[in-house]
Enzyme design. Structure first.
Site, short mmCIF file in Angstrom:
data_model
loop_
_atom_site.label_atom_id
_atom_site.label_comp_id
_atom_site.label_asym_id
_atom_site.label_seq_id
_atom_site.Cartn_x
_atom_site.Cartn_y
_atom_site.Cartn_z
N ASN A 1 0.85 -1.18 0.00
CA ASN A 1 0.00 0.00 0.00
C ASN A 1 0.89 1.24 0.00
O ASN A 1 1.35 1.69 1.04
CB ASN A 1 -0.91 -0.01 1.23
CG ASN A 1 -1.97 1.07 1.14
OD1 ASN A 1 -1.74 2.11 0.53
ND2 ASN A 1 -3.10 0.82 1.76
N ASP A 2 1.12 1.77 -1.18
CA ASP A 2 2.01 2.92 -1.34
C ASP A 2 1.60 4.11 -0.49
O ASP A 2 2.35 5.07 -0.36
CB ASP A 2 2.00 3.38 -2.81
CG ASP A 2 2.92 2.54 -3.68
OD1 ASP A 2 3.94 2.10 -3.19
OD2 ASP A 2 2.57 2.35 -4.86
N CYS A 3 0.38 4.08 -0.02
CA CYS A 3 -0.16 5.25 0.67
C CYS A 3 -0.14 5.12 2.18
O CYS A 3 -0.59 6.02 2.89
CB CYS A 3 -1.58 5.51 0.19
SG CYS A 3 -1.64 5.79 -1.57
#
Ligand code: BGC
Ligand code: NOJ
Length: 813
Positions: A485-487
């Site tokens: 999850n890049d975020c």
């Protein structure tokens, strides 16, 4: 919901047929299979590039424009003052008939107006640096027609990023050459570029234009270019400003007559010392050769037939027949097609990715691999070596690399701590498919540095070690900048909107941020690693890693379980994320997916509880959301995830990519009905009606995200085509639902089905063998094979031992 329809599937031709040009969003297709690529919308919008959508952009495109989808390859037909385009845009003259057929690496757009039919077939022939546009004009009326035909392409000044911003320079650099019916675009060729492009037609032309302003008129639109409206080309020669390419042809068609015109948009690279044949005159030899190859209808038809055979071969490797058209068409055609497109484009160029921002993702490319490894194993092999070559000696990875240079991308750097695990995931998939263990002995550099080469196996080892060496307070993996999850940016701490969430770490010293997603991912991939080590006789290494797995499992059970589901993470300070104790986002999907796939705590009922919690809290009409409840405010400690409004993207959107993780978890738990229900919710053909209006994006492929239940408009789809969803949907259905799993020694048959599934067949080419498999499920079981008969004899267990040749397999559940 209204029941307006814009198109339908045509399975026999492997096409999606669009019958109304005003789709709720441009519905696009991809052309090209190796070097030369194009994007094409249902109204012929889009652009072409060679290998790299940023550095070798051939034609220009305008993003997010008014009207939508501006720029493309346009044919204008001026029929006695009546001006129209076969694809409706840009003139938008109402057509008597319109149809766009998107097929496997080709698109055919047909329009009819006042007795004239114009049909254009667009494709990139195999092994050719050119897009073919075969235009067929047919006079269906009873009288002779005189038409004025104008073609149109607008050149991009090669670097798609600077093309959009550096106008003080750009407006002075443009250069073209015109020779017969070919227009050459040679901007910057005089200096460091050794490549040019050309636009050719295999007919005599009665005029041309190469200067946009002259052709269109400064204050006109693509819909009403001066030259077309007046029916007169200007024969303009571009110097700077915006070079274009337009051919003008006068066409006379008797009643019933039909004529073909072959247009070619090509790309050429020349050796440094062979760039010019005279001062300022470019060497056109290679362009002539491409033209010679494709300058007749017969040659083009043959090239098109070869493309069809290429796709036949690719799609013949795994074929299912369940009798359920909706499932069969996704498995046999569209899901596999989308996987190939994501292999070629990674996340770089779509109608949501501008092609200028991102190269190839390390984790993305490894995941994409499982979607196409059965089709083109040699290219999968090369991809693995390319990816591994960007790794650092300590096992960490560049998060992205540029396809043209194959170098790690310094703008983004590394520090995404899930990345290393994916190399094992991809490599194991390759070896299981091919049986090619020799890849492990390939010498592969670190960070592309000559002299740093070690075996690929060593790369896998340092990948695993990278996880083990980066554990902290709870002996769980440190998350680094983010995991899958890049975020989830737990070290970012940003109050400055000019800082990138992806690359900013305002606080990392002393971080206690740990990821349960990586913990699960580690257990799954480390188990794969252990099996691999055992297979190649590295017992000691296998034992070492088994201990690490056991320790990780213990850590997850002790500090990663929240009672009804797995926690998601610990933040910088060591506080729980994804816990019932949290105010919002009490549960996340990623750790449920990976920890259930890893079967952590299955014996204690943890897996079943986690899967039930997904149904209870994450599932909605359109699929499973990423987290629940959505974040309603920005949380400084968490980063980008909480920046999105509720229900969108990583903040409680249905991030289709991760739904399959839970679905696979369901199959491993033997829960076939639940697995199927989740799967069908995000299977495009199953929800095709929704795509027509609610989803908006292409109904033949998955999109990255569908707005979740907390969104203002639940069910709206975004970011179609380039998503890891494709590969994961493929893995899920081919291996876990239909249950045909490549293993080192053979094909394992282990379906997990809804109770309604009674019988199906799978034809599977596997290495040098072909298996014709019939699976019968007379009692409607969800899971468990009771008997396998291979070529007439009952076998032990559920793995068919590999042997070359044709085999018949009968399976009873
Ligand atoms: C998106 C992610 C994406 C990341 C990196 C974020 O804005 O939400 O899905 O992976 O950017 O490009
Ligand atoms: C899209 C990125 O390409 C992928 O690498 C990432 O895992 C997902 N977004 C989730 O953030």
């Amino acid at each position: 919901m209204n029941d307006k329809r814009y198109g339908h599937f045509d399975d026999q031709h492997r096409e999606y047929v669009i019958t109304d040009p005003k789709t709720p969003w441009p519905w696009i297709n991809y052309l090209g299979n190796e070097d030369f690529f194009s994007l094409i919308s249902n109204t012929a919008g889009g652009y072409s590039f060679y290998k790299d959508a940023k550095f070798r952009r051939i034609t220009r495109y305008r993003y997010n424009n008014v009207p939508m989808d501006n720029g493309g390859r346009y044919f204008y037909i001026n029929d006695n003052g009546n001006i129209w385009n076969p694809g409706w845009k840009p003139c938008k003259t109402p057509l008597d008939f319109y149809e766009c057929r998107h097929g496997m690496s080709y698109t055919r757009i047909t329009g009819r107006k006042n007795g004239i039919e114009a049909s254009v077939l667009f494709f990139v022939p195999l092994n050719t640096f050119a897009e073919v546009q075969k235009l067929t004009l047919t006079n269906q009326s009873n009288e002779t027609k005189k038409l004025k035909l104008f073609s149109f392409e607008e050149w991009c000044l090669w670097n798609a990023a600077t093309d959009m911003e550096n106008f003080q320079r750009n407006f002075s650099t443009g250069e073209v050459e015109i020779e017969g019916s070919t227009i050459y675009h040679k901007t910057e060729y005089r200096e460091r570029r050794n490549h040019y492009a050309f636009y050719h037609v295999n007919a005599e032309i009665q005029g041309f234009d190469t200067d946009r302003e002259t052709f269109v008129g400064l204050y006109n639109e693509f819909a009403n270019p001066d030259a077309v409206v007046e029916g007169k080309p200007r024969n303009s020669h571009a110097h700077g400003w915006s070079p274009i390419a337009s051919h003008y042809i006068e066409v006379e068609l008797k009643a019933g007559e039909s004529k073909d015109f072959i247009f070619l948009l090509g790309y050429v690279e020349n050796e440094q010392d062979k760039k010019f044949v005279a001062p300022q005159v470019i060497n056109k030899e290679k362009a002539h050769a491409i033209i010679e190859k494709l300058n007749t209808t017969e040659k083009v038809d043959k090239a098109f037939a070869e493309l069809g055979e290429y796709w036949d071969a690719l799609l013949n490797i795994y074929k299912v027949n369940t009798g359920n058209d909706k499932l069969d068409r996704m498995v046999n055609i569209w899901n596999q097609y989308q996987c190939m497109v994501t292999f070629n484009f990674s996340r770089s160029a779509s109608f949501f990715e501008s092609g200028v921002g991102r190269g190839m993702g390390f984790r993305d490319s490894n995941q994409d691999l499982v979607g196409f490894v059965h089709q083109i194993p040699p290219r999968a092999r090369q991809r693995i070596i390319d990816i591994a070559s960007t790794q650092f000696p300590d096992g960490g990875c560049y998060h992205q690399y540029q396809p043209l240079t194959k170098r790690g991308n310094n703008d983004i750097g590394g520090g995404f701590n899930d990345d290393p695990c994916w190399l094992i995931f991809g490599t194991v998939a390759y070896i299981k498919e091919t049986g090619d263990f020799s890849i492990l002995d390939e010498m592969v550099p670190f960070d592309n540095q000559p002299g740093s080469e070690v075996t690929l196996f060593e790369h896998l080892k340092v990948s695993m070690d990278h996880v083990i060496k980066n554990l902290d307070p709870h002996q769980l993996p440190l998350i680094g900048r983010a995991d899958w999850n890049d975020c989830l940016n737990l070290n970012c701490f940003s109050w400055d909107p000019n800082e990138s969430f992806q690359t900013t770490e305002n606080k990392s010293e002393g971080s206690k941020a740990e990821s349960l997603m990586i913990a699960g991912l580690f257990v799954v991939t480390a188990k794969q690693y252990v099996e691999l080590c055992q297979k190649i006789g590295k017992e000691e290494e296998a034992n070492r890693m088994q201990k690490a797995i056991d320790a990780m499992v213990t850590a997850v059970k002790k500090d990663g379980w929240d009672g009804e589901w797995y926690l998601r993470a610990y933040d910088f300070f060591g506080n729980k994320i994804g816990s019932n104790e949290c105010e919002e986002a009490k549960i996340f999907i990623e750790s449920q997916g990976w920890c259930t796939m890893a079967q952590i705590g299955a014996e204690d009922g943890m897996v079943a509880k986690s899967l039930d919690s997904c149904k209870k809290y994450l599932e909605c009409e359109h699929g499973m959301v990423l987290n629940n409840p959505a974040f309603s405010k920005y949380i400084y400690e968490y980063g980008e995830i909480s920046s999105y409004p509720e229900g969108y993207k990583e903040n409680a959107g249905i991030f289709c990519h991760n739904n399959p993780w839970v679905i696979i978890g369901e199959t491993l738990a033997g829960r076939g009905n639940d697995a199927w229900n989740h799967y069908a919710k995000i299977l495009p053909s199953y929800v095709e009606e929704k795509y027509q209006t609610l989803h908006k994006v292409e109904p033949y492929v998955n999109c990255q995200m569908v707005a979740g239940k907390d969104a203002a408009k639940p069910g709206e789809g975004k970011n179609s085509w380039l998503t890891g969803t494709a590969a994961w949907m493929w893995l899920t259905v081919s291996q876990y639902i239909l249950g045909i799993k490549p293993q080192y020694d053979g094909l394992q048959i282990d379906p997990c089905l809804p109770t309604t599934a009674k019988e199906y067949t799978v034809q599977r080419k596997f290495r040098d063998a072909e298996y014709n498999i019939t699976i019968k499920n007379p009692e409607g079981k969800e899971h468990g094979v009771s008997q396998i008969v291979l070529d007439g004899s009952v076998i032990e267990g559920n793995t068919i031992p590999y042997s070359a040749g044709k085999h018949t397999v009968e399976v009873v559940m």
